[in-house]
Design a protein around this motif. Structure first.
Motif, short mmCIF file in Angstrom:
data_model
loop_
_atom_site.label_atom_id
_atom_site.label_comp_id
_atom_site.label_asym_id
_atom_site.label_seq_id
_atom_site.Cartn_x
_atom_site.Cartn_y
_atom_site.Cartn_z
N GLY A 277 -19.16 -23.84 33.76
CA GLY A 277 -20.40 -23.73 33.00
C GLY A 277 -20.92 -22.32 32.96
O GLY A 277 -20.27 -21.38 33.43
N ASP A 278 -22.12 -22.14 32.43
CA ASP A 278 -22.81 -20.86 32.34
C ASP A 278 -21.96 -19.79 31.65
O ASP A 278 -21.74 -18.71 32.17
N TYR A 279 -21.49 -20.12 30.47
CA TYR A 279 -20.62 -19.23 29.71
C TYR A 279 -21.41 -18.06 29.12
O TYR A 279 -22.53 -18.22 28.67
N THR A 280 -20.78 -16.90 29.16
CA THR A 280 -21.28 -15.72 28.44
C THR A 280 -20.15 -15.30 27.50
O THR A 280 -19.14 -15.99 27.38
N PHE B 214 -17.56 -16.92 32.75
CA PHE B 214 -18.15 -18.23 33.02
C PHE B 214 -18.06 -18.49 34.51
O PHE B 214 -17.37 -17.78 35.25
N ASP B 215 -18.80 -19.48 34.95
CA ASP B 215 -18.81 -19.83 36.37
C ASP B 215 -17.99 -21.10 36.61
O ASP B 215 -17.95 -21.99 35.76
N TYR C 52 -18.01 -24.06 39.47
CA TYR C 52 -18.85 -24.62 40.54
C TYR C 52 -18.02 -25.53 41.42
O TYR C 52 -17.12 -26.24 40.94
N LYS D 290 -19.81 -21.13 44.08
CA LYS D 290 -19.49 -20.80 42.70
C LYS D 290 -18.69 -19.51 42.68
O LYS D 290 -18.81 -18.67 43.57
N ASP E 101 -18.95 -28.10 29.83
CA ASP E 101 -20.09 -27.42 30.44
C ASP E 101 -20.76 -28.36 31.42
O ASP E 101 -21.50 -29.25 31.03
N LEU F 152 -23.06 -27.76 33.33
CA LEU F 152 -24.48 -27.44 33.55
C LEU F 152 -25.42 -28.20 32.62
O LEU F 152 -26.58 -27.84 32.50
N PRO G 150 -28.40 -29.35 35.37
CA PRO G 150 -28.29 -28.69 36.66
C PRO G 150 -29.36 -29.19 37.64
O PRO G 150 -30.48 -29.49 37.27
#
Length: 153
Positions: free
Chosen positions: A89-92, A96-97, A99, A115, A141, A143, A146
């Protein structure tokens, strides 16, 4: 001292089981903090493999670790089996992360949450790449909802 906090999704879509091996113990005879990072690497490799990916071949990109955070919640001992839950998740644009939640199987006791920040990277050109849309769609994703499972120590 302020404590590190992580917001880990309630539900992580992938899980695998990993035993705590004798070589994972430290001088305190419990799971070494450095070995948790190794277990994260194994769980991440299995997560990617479940999609037919490897860390050096996933939709035309590879990965390099940009950061890592681990919160230890309990001791682990030789012979215990950990259920390792994993999700992305937490894509840029380029990262990405991943977890992780490690639970002592059978006891359902939280051992650690963690993470890693992965950056899409081309090892041939030594340059950062954009996250391939196909990769993002396949990994999903985690997230979407969360929550934090952290408990103050």
């Amino acid at each position: 001292m302020p404590r590190l906090k992580l917001s880990i999704p309630t539900s992580l879509p992938f899980s695998c089981e990993l035993p705590i091996r004798i070589t994972d113990l430290n001088y305190g005879r419990h799971l070494g903090n450095d070995k948790v990072l190794s277990l994260m690497h194994e769980a991440r490799a299995q997560f990617f493999a479940s999609f037919g990916y490897a860390e050096d071949a996933a939709e035309g990109t590879s990965f390099i670790m940009g950061d890592c955070a681990i919160l230890y919640k309990a001791e682990g001992f030789y012979g215990q089996v950990l259920r390792c839950e994993v999700g992305a998740g937490d894509y840029t644009r380029a990262a990405f992360d991943i977890y992780y939640r490690f639970v002592i199987a059978g006891e359902e006791r939280l051992l650690a949450e963690a993470k890693t920040g992965l950056v899409c990277f081309d090892y041939t050109t030594r340059k950062v790449q954009s996250v391939p849309e196909a990769l993002r769609l396949r990994l999903g994703d985690a997230l979407a909802t969360p929550t934090s499972l952290n408990q103050e120590a």
